[in-house]
Scaffold this active site. Structure first.
Site, PDB file in Angstrom:
ATOM      1  N   SER A 206       0.832  -1.181   0.197  1.00 42.13           N
ATOM      2  CA  SER A 206       0.102  -0.080  -0.034  1.00 42.13           C
ATOM      3  C   SER A 206       0.928   1.112  -0.124  1.00 42.13           C
ATOM      4  O   SER A 206       1.664   1.333   1.083  1.00 42.13           O
ATOM      5  CB  SER A 206      -0.825   0.029   1.232  1.00 42.13           C
TER       6      SER A 206
ATOM      7  N   ASP B 101      -6.004   0.411  -9.050  1.00 41.58           N
ATOM      8  CA  ASP B 101      -7.269   1.367  -9.438  1.00 41.58           C
ATOM      9  C   ASP B 101      -7.625   1.077 -10.472  1.00 41.58           C
ATOM     10  O   ASP B 101      -8.981   1.470 -10.924  1.00 41.58           O
ATOM     11  CB  ASP B 101      -6.491   2.638  -9.065  1.00 41.58           C
TER      12      ASP B 101
HETATM   13  C1  S3P Z   1      -2.883   5.580  -3.544  1.00 39.35           C
HETATM   14  C2  S3P Z   1      -2.875   4.313  -3.283  1.00 39.35           C
HETATM   15  C3  S3P Z   1      -3.719   3.167  -3.460  1.00 39.35           C
HETATM   16  C4  S3P Z   1      -4.533   3.595  -4.429  1.00 39.35           C
HETATM   17  C5  S3P Z   1      -5.274   4.767  -4.067  1.00 39.35           C
HETATM   18  C6  S3P Z   1      -4.296   6.167  -4.190  1.00 39.35           C
HETATM   19  C7  S3P Z   1      -2.020   6.590  -3.215  1.00 39.35           C
HETATM   20  O1  S3P Z   1      -4.282   2.545  -2.549  1.00 39.35           O
HETATM   21  O2  S3P Z   1      -5.814   2.482  -4.352  1.00 39.35           O
HETATM   22  O3  S3P Z   1      -6.271   5.253  -5.009  1.00 39.35           O
HETATM   23  O4  S3P Z   1      -2.028   7.712  -3.723  1.00 39.35           O
HETATM   24  O5  S3P Z   1      -1.138   6.347  -2.429  1.00 39.35           O
HETATM   25  P1  S3P Z   1      -3.574   1.613  -1.410  1.00 39.35           P
HETATM   26  O6  S3P Z   1      -2.188   2.394  -0.736  1.00 39.35           O
HETATM   27  O7  S3P Z   1      -4.377   1.563  -0.147  1.00 39.35           O
HETATM   28  O8  S3P Z   1      -3.226   0.442  -2.174  1.00 39.35           O
END
Ligand code: S3P
Length: 434
Positions: free
Chosen positions: A169, A319
């Site tokens: 993440s 995403d």
């Molecule tokens: C993001 C990370 C992702 C993504 C979100 C934006 C970011 O989430 O799904 O739309 O900008 O760091 P996760 O970190 O929960 O995977």
């Protein structure tokens, strides 16, 4: 079916980079000028939350093109500890990035704050936020379901951390990075699957490859972050919807200008190329440490069905999976997704949401814990089909593209949620329709 042709100059500015530019501006020393900041609701939530913490932010609208307003944002800050105790709870609306990354900064501020969100955000998992911040010495309270509200009892005495990310993440990696910037000493954050790396690039952090193939982001604590200008390129996750339209629309040909092509974001383009999509990347260059370029896409009637099952691939296109699934189903009647349980923890449970809506359209689907398969179609030739957006911008946009290319007429509930990341979505599509 309509033909879609033309050039797109006004993709929304990247959502992930916009959040980070504002948050880095808030902990930097001096005046941060951000050009082409996103007007999406999520990025506006980040600005509003920072303002509620006393950060001075000016936003100017500069021009309007294809229904979108260009924004420049100026942030004045006095460095790592310049936030003030907010007088009210901090409303993050639909934005998980705002809530999670702000928690990292607030963990280091010596006061109590409370982060809340809309119905969808209040259901999303937040233990992944609480765990590292507690290890660093901050007081973090969650609901009994490990969700928001997040009550942060920040401290100026955060400890550095050596943290192995339990889920791939970028939000968690970034929130630990933001907290670690304030800690006394060096922190290391270890990843085994690559997640987007904008925070590291924008802060100029060193990334070390480990002997076992994983890598570690090194965050020196308590270093002054001098204010720097940022220019936000077009959002590749928004581009995905227009690319899908170009691939599916008969005789279509679309060129998207100035798209962020950071390799941690473009896994979906590789997946599409592998399946035979006619996509060309042109005019590639570097801007502010990020690779950017133009994307030319042509209608590709002989594309093969998509199969996404490799965990690293899933992390790279997380995403874009709803759009890839709908695209593959519309183009070929088939699709396979595995190793993607994380998709259930997004703005909606995106596995159930996509499966439910594809079934409403007559696709035959099997749902699993960590994915789903589309195995065929028995499409309703025409007539109206109601689609549930599940209050999720990416579900609404994926099926809005299906509406343009399938014989049925799709009625999408609460489609205004698209403004979370792509306020000029319908204007751009209308400008391309021939
Ligand atoms: C993001 C990370 C992702 C993504 C979100 C934006 C970011 O989430 O799904 O739309 O900008 O760091 P996760 O970190 O929960 O995977």
């Amino acid at each position: 079916m309509k033909v879609y042709k033309g050039e797109v100059y006004s993709l929304p500015p990247d959502k992930s980079i916009s959040h980070r530019a504002a948050l880095i501006g808030a902990v930097a020393e001096g005046i941060t000028e951000i050009s082409n900041f996103s007007g999406g609701f999520d990025n506006q939530s980040t600005l509003a939350v920072l303002q509620a913490c006393g950060v001075t932010i000016r936003q100017e609208e500069t021009a309007v093109r294809e229904g979108s307003v260009t924004r420049n944002v100026v942030i004045e800050s006095r460095g790592l500890w310049s936030l003030d105790k907010p007088e009210r709870e901090l409303m993050c609306n639909n934005s998980g990035s705002t809530m999670r990354m702000m928690a990292g900064i607030l963990a280091a501020q010596p006061f109590e704050s409370r982060l809340v969100g809309d119905r969808s955000l209040m259901k999303r998992p937040m233990e992944r936020v609480a765990k590292p911040l507690r290890l660093m010495g901050a007081g973090i309270a969650l609901s009994s379901e490990h969700t928001a509200p997040i009550v942060v009892n920040g401290t100026k005495e955060l400890h550095p951390i050596h943290y192995e990310l339990p889920v791939p993440s970028a939000q968690v990696k970034s929130l630990v990075t933001f907290a670690a910037l304030h800690a006394e000493g060096e922190s290391r954050i270890v990843e085994s699957l690559p997640s987007r790396n904008h925070t590291e690039l924008m802060l100029g952090l060193q990334v070390e490859t480990l002997d076992d193939g994983r890598w570690s982001v090194i965050v020196p604590g308590r270093k002054i972050i001098p204010a720097q200008p940022f220019h936000i390129p077009g959002d590749p996750s928004a581009a995905c919807f227009i690319i899908a339209l170009g691939l599916l629309g008969s005789d279509s040909e679309i060129i998207l200008r100035d798209v962020c092509l950071n390799p941690t974001r473009t896994g979906y383009i590789d997946i599409l190329l592998e399946a035979g999509a006619e996509i060309t990347l042109e005019n590639i260059r570097l801007s502010g440490g990020e690779k950017i370029g133009d994307v030319l896409v042509r209608n590709s009637p002989s594309m093969k069905p998509l199969r996404i099952d490799d965990p690293a691939e899933v992390a790279n296109c997380i995403d874009e999976i709803p759009m890839l699934a709908v695209l593959s189903a519309c183009a070929t009647g088939e699709f396979v997704l595995q190793n993607a349980e994380e998709l259930r923890a997004k703005e909606s449970d995106r596995i159930s949401a996509v499966v439910d809506n594809l079934k409403r359209l007559g696709f035959i689907c099997d749902e699993y814990r960590d994915g789903f398969a589309v195995t065929g179609k028995d499409l309703h030739a025409c007539g109206k089909v109601s689609i549930d957006s599940y209050d999720d911008h990416r579900i609404a946009m994926s099926f809005a593209i299906a509406d343009k290319v399938l014989p049925a007429e799709l009625e999408i509930s609460d489609a205004e949620i698209i403004g979370v990341s792509f306020p000029n979505f319908f204007e751009i599509i209308d400008s391309l329709a021939q």
